[in-house]
Design an enzyme around this catalytic site. Structure first.
Site, PDB file in Angstrom:
ATOM      1  N   ASP A  30      72.604 -88.454   0.436  1.00  0.00           N
ATOM      2  CA  ASP A  30      74.136 -88.558   0.294  1.00  0.00           C
ATOM      3  C   ASP A  30      75.073 -88.022   1.377  1.00  0.00           C
ATOM      4  O   ASP A  30      75.648 -87.019   1.420  1.00  0.00           O
ATOM      5  CB  ASP A  30      74.410 -87.557  -1.038  1.00  0.00           C
ATOM      6  CG  ASP A  30      73.690 -88.129  -2.167  1.00  0.00           C
ATOM      7  OD1 ASP A  30      73.502 -89.109  -2.378  1.00  0.00           O
ATOM      8  OD2 ASP A  30      73.194 -87.234  -3.242  1.00  0.00           O
ATOM      9  N   GLU A 192      80.189 -95.094  -7.734  1.00  0.00           N
ATOM     10  CA  GLU A 192      79.841 -93.789  -7.495  1.00  0.00           C
ATOM     11  C   GLU A 192      79.911 -93.547  -6.167  1.00  0.00           C
ATOM     12  O   GLU A 192      80.036 -94.362  -5.206  1.00  0.00           O
ATOM     13  CB  GLU A 192      78.564 -93.138  -8.061  1.00  0.00           C
ATOM     14  CG  GLU A 192      77.539 -93.891  -7.344  1.00  0.00           C
ATOM     15  CD  GLU A 192      76.101 -93.640  -7.971  1.00  0.00           C
ATOM     16  OE1 GLU A 192      76.032 -92.582  -8.898  1.00  0.00           O
ATOM     17  OE2 GLU A 192      75.053 -94.366  -7.704  1.00  0.00           O
TER      18      GLU A 192
END
Length: 502
Positions: A30, A192
């Protein structure tokens, strides 16, 4: 297209492509990136590991140095509270009005988003605030020209599903008004990881969808204001490896940044999957880089834009200073409660418990596809070297009452191998990953070395310690622990045994 030079002088044998090799290898998913002047900074997810949110610095985008953590001594992220695959999800790192800002979701923290800031990337960070009223994960920070701050996130709120947004007052840690949906995605699963970026007259909404497994991909939309309305790109997704045999898969959770020369780059997570179908990845989701071209004010991703010589991953730690290297982390207790560098060198590890049941493990991320880790000790009892995926999937060498033991935990299945020879100190515990003999990602070899020589206790199929078997979002870590009584390790060593250029 080549946007960057190698990090140092290299040969054809050790130069790799950015399409196939991570710039930050190992379980560092991420990535969120920002630039301040000539310097670039990245933050990664850390899940249950403590300290939370690793922070990196680079001047060339290819060679990165771990400089600290945004959630190190933060009471709102206590060590050991989060279970496996809980904890910190998808931080965003930004620089605004002379300060670094980091926002993330601690999914084990009872709701809301954690936000903290610091004058420099090294800190001091905190104290963190919890922003209530933002129901979801993967929060982003962006400011418009008048200073209004927007948090854009993946929403679990039925009032504002999919990619939602709300205005916030960061200083007070409160929302300003009700959240609202700005994008539903293209129809794929799980929109997302949004990031809102300004370029020229456009505000770009970069986000992921398709799930974080093989269907993962990066899509984009744009608007003339930060709150929309957003128009999806007709050629979404702009990055994916789904339904291909490319050796790097699961591409997603991207962020983009402008370079000093006006060009742009993308960082994103991906995995290096190996073995027979469905293929297996073991080091977790790693950070990769790509170049960006622009066509009609839409980004065109160039995955192989960079060629570079990767940073060395090997290290030897004799713990000759009181401060632990930032590579060390633990899934259980805080490092300062059980790991102590000794005067004159070596580290003392004390047994400790934690609320989540994880051991007090002085652990580092595994960064290579083939590697060796060794731990030296004069102990013949209570010392252990563990390779961990999560608390239900691990393997370790440990010393018990003068004998070596290999222990394996794969879900409810357990395996125990006892070496009947009496140990003759000093002892080296060794775990290595070698070429697979089972059509898996690798073989894992567990060896004891003492005054009598070296003895391999077991060799197992590496698939048992892969994400595809364990599930979740983590990657392998390896480190030392103690049972019952404190243990001193004089030296810990890690080295890559990969073929150069792979």
């Amino acid at each position: 297209m080549t946007l960057g030079a190698p990090t140092r002088e290299g040969t054809a044998e050790n130069v790799v492509s950015s399409a196939t090799h991570p710039i930050i290898p190992g379980f560092y998913p991420d990535p969120s990136i920002c630039r301040v002047g000539d310097d670039f900074y990245i933050a990664n997810s850390s899940f249950e590991y403590h300290p939370g949110v690793p922070l990196w610095h680079s001047t060339d985008l290819l060679s990165w140095r771990l400089v600290g953590h945004a959630l190190a001594d933060e009471p709102r992220f206590p060590a050991g509270r989060a279970g496996a695959n809980g904890g910190v999800y998808a931080p965003t790192l930004r620089h605004h009005d002379g300060r670094f800002w980091m926002i993330t979701t601690d999914v084990s923290g009872g709701g809301g988003q954690l936000v903290t800031s610091a004058p420099t990337i090294e800190g001091p960070w905190g104290p963190a605030r919890v922003i209530e009223g933002i129901i979801g994960i993967d929060p982003d920070l962006a400011w418009d020209a008048d200073g209004t701050c927007y948090v854009t996130y993946s929403s679990d709120d039925k009032r504002a599903p999919d990619i939602a947004q709300v205005r916030v007052d960061l200083e007070r840690g409160v929302v300003l008004g009700e959240p609202y949906t700005i994008c539903h995605g293209t129809g794929m699963a799980y929109p997302e990881g949004p990031h809102l970026i300004r370029r020229g007259e456009w505000w770009y909404l970069l986000y992921s969808e398709g799930g974080t497994e093989r269907g993962h991909c990066v899509s984009i939309a744009r608007a003339t204001t930060p709150s929309g309305p957003f128009t999806l790109f007709d050629e979404n997704p702009i990055l994916t490896r789904r339904s291909t045999v490319f050796p790097v898969q699961n591409t997603g959770h991207a962020d983009i940044v402008e370079r000093q020369d006006g060009s742009w780059v993308m960082v994103y997570l991906a995995v290096r999957a190996r073995g027979t179908t469905p293929m297996f990845h073991v080091n977790g989701r790693e950070t990769f880089i790509a170049g960006i071209d622009w066509a009609g004010d839409w980004p065109v991703v160039v995955p192989d834009a960079f060629s570079f010589a990767p940073d060395a991953t090997a290290f030897t730690d004799r713990f000759e200073t009181a401060q632990l290297d930032p590579r060390w982390a633990s899934p259980g207790a805080a490092l300062t409660t059980f790991a102590r560098a000794l005067p004159g060198g070596g580290v003392e590890i004390s047994p400790a418990s934690s609320p989540n049941g994880a051991p007090a493990l002085l652990a580092a991320r595994v960064k290579d596809l083939a590697w060796r880790f060794e731990a030296d000790t004069t102990a013949t009892d209570a010392a252990a070297l563990r390779l961990r995926m999560d608390e239900a999937h691990w393997a370790e060498l440990r010393l018990e009452a003068g004998r070596a033991v290999f222990a394996l935990q794969i879900g409810p299945a357990r395996r125990l191998v006892v070496d009947e020879e009496q140990l003759q100190a000093p002892v080296t515990l060794r775990i290595e990953a070698a070429a697979s003999t089972h059509n898996g990602p690798d073989d894992l070899i567990f060896t004891i070395v003492d005054q009598a020589g070296e003895r391999t206790l077991d060799r197992i199929d590496g698939r048992y310690l892969s994400t595809e078997v364990a599930g979740g979002f983590l990657g392998r870590t390896i480190g030392v622990r103690a049972e019952d009584v404190p243990v001193v390790f004089s030296e810990l060593r890690y080295e890559s045994s990969e073929v150069a250029g792979t």
